[in-house]
Design an enzyme around this catalytic site. Structure first.
Site: not given
Ligand code: PGA
Length: 252
Positions: A99, A173, A237
């Protein structure tokens, strides 16, 4: 194969009690959601055991369990690390590896990510490998972002081939979209997902499932998962608010 919605809780919530409540609410949402998506939750390590227990006892197996990280050694003198066998013994099916928050705050390198992926899939876990470009790369354009992501895939998946490779899912991502409320255009995310599949087909002989992650919520989730190249979403989130996450599942 159904689309997958992965709830990455990160360093949340603050207590075990809240974690169990969030798990239960998520499981209700998962049951009520349309035939659609498979659901997996990724709580902090410390909550996994209690959640695994509740999942079994309360017959909530519809929600799969995942860990947010995994180490590359099974056991040994590696203070604080958690190996794949330990996770599997709790009934954990998935592990997130690489991540961007770990790459940033814990300085995880592609070489470390590669070792983790190899060990985890060899030991039977399903890995969700996170890749994605930062804002400086994206400012140079989509082609630059593609090159960056391909570079990560080449290093993170070096030496991975054969049947075990089927246990790899990629989460695209873009770092600039994580937790910022700025999300990628669905058509750009789908083009990246298709590029990731083509690239890995050519270089590694397999074409993985690809999720999109980055500010996914109940208003935009369908825009992504309705696209053929996108096999699901990783939600940060918005997975922490039970009502919002239920809405997300309803849209799947
Ligand atoms: P987010 O995070 O939905 O808060 O943008 C996604 C993630 O880091 O997997």
């Amino acid at each position: 194969m159904p689309k997958l919605i992965a709830a990455n809780w990160k360093e949340n919530p603050r207590t075990e009690k809240e974690a169990l409540a969030l798990f239960r609410a998520t499981a209700v949402g998962a049951r009520r959601g349309a035939a659609g998506a498979a659901v997996a939750v990724f709580p902090p390590f410390v909550y996994l055991e209690r959640i695994a227990e509740a999942r079994r006892r309360e017959k909530k197996e519809r929600v799969a369990l995942g860990a947010q990280d995994v180490f590359w050694e099974e056991k040994g003198p590696y203070t604080s690390e958690v190996g794949p066998g330990m996770l599997r013994s709790l009934g954990v099916r998935y592990a997130i590896v690489g991540h961007s928050e770990r790459r940033r705050w814990m300085h995880e390198t592609d070489a470390m990510v590669n070792r983790k992926v190899k060990r985890a899939i060899a030991d039977g876990l399903h890995v969700i490998l996170c890749v994605g470009e930062g804002p400086a790369v994206r400012r140079k354009g989509i082609a630059a972002a593609k090159r960056f992501v391909e570079g990560q895939l080449r290093k993170d998946l070096a030496g991975i081939r054969g049947p075990a490779a089927r246990r790899v899912t990629v989460a695209y991502e873009p770092v600039w979209a994580i937790g910022t409320g700025k999300y990628d255009r669905p058509e750009d995310a789908a083009a990246m997902a298709a590029a990731i599949k083509n690239f890995l087909k050519k270089t590694h002989g397999f074409s993985p499932r690809v999720l999109y992650g980055g500010s996914v919520d109940s208003r935009n989730v369908r825009d992504y998962i309705q696209l053929r190249a996108i096999d699901g979403a990783m939600v940060g989130g918005a997975s922490l608010k039970a009502a919002e996450f239920k809405k997300i599942l309803k849209k799947t």
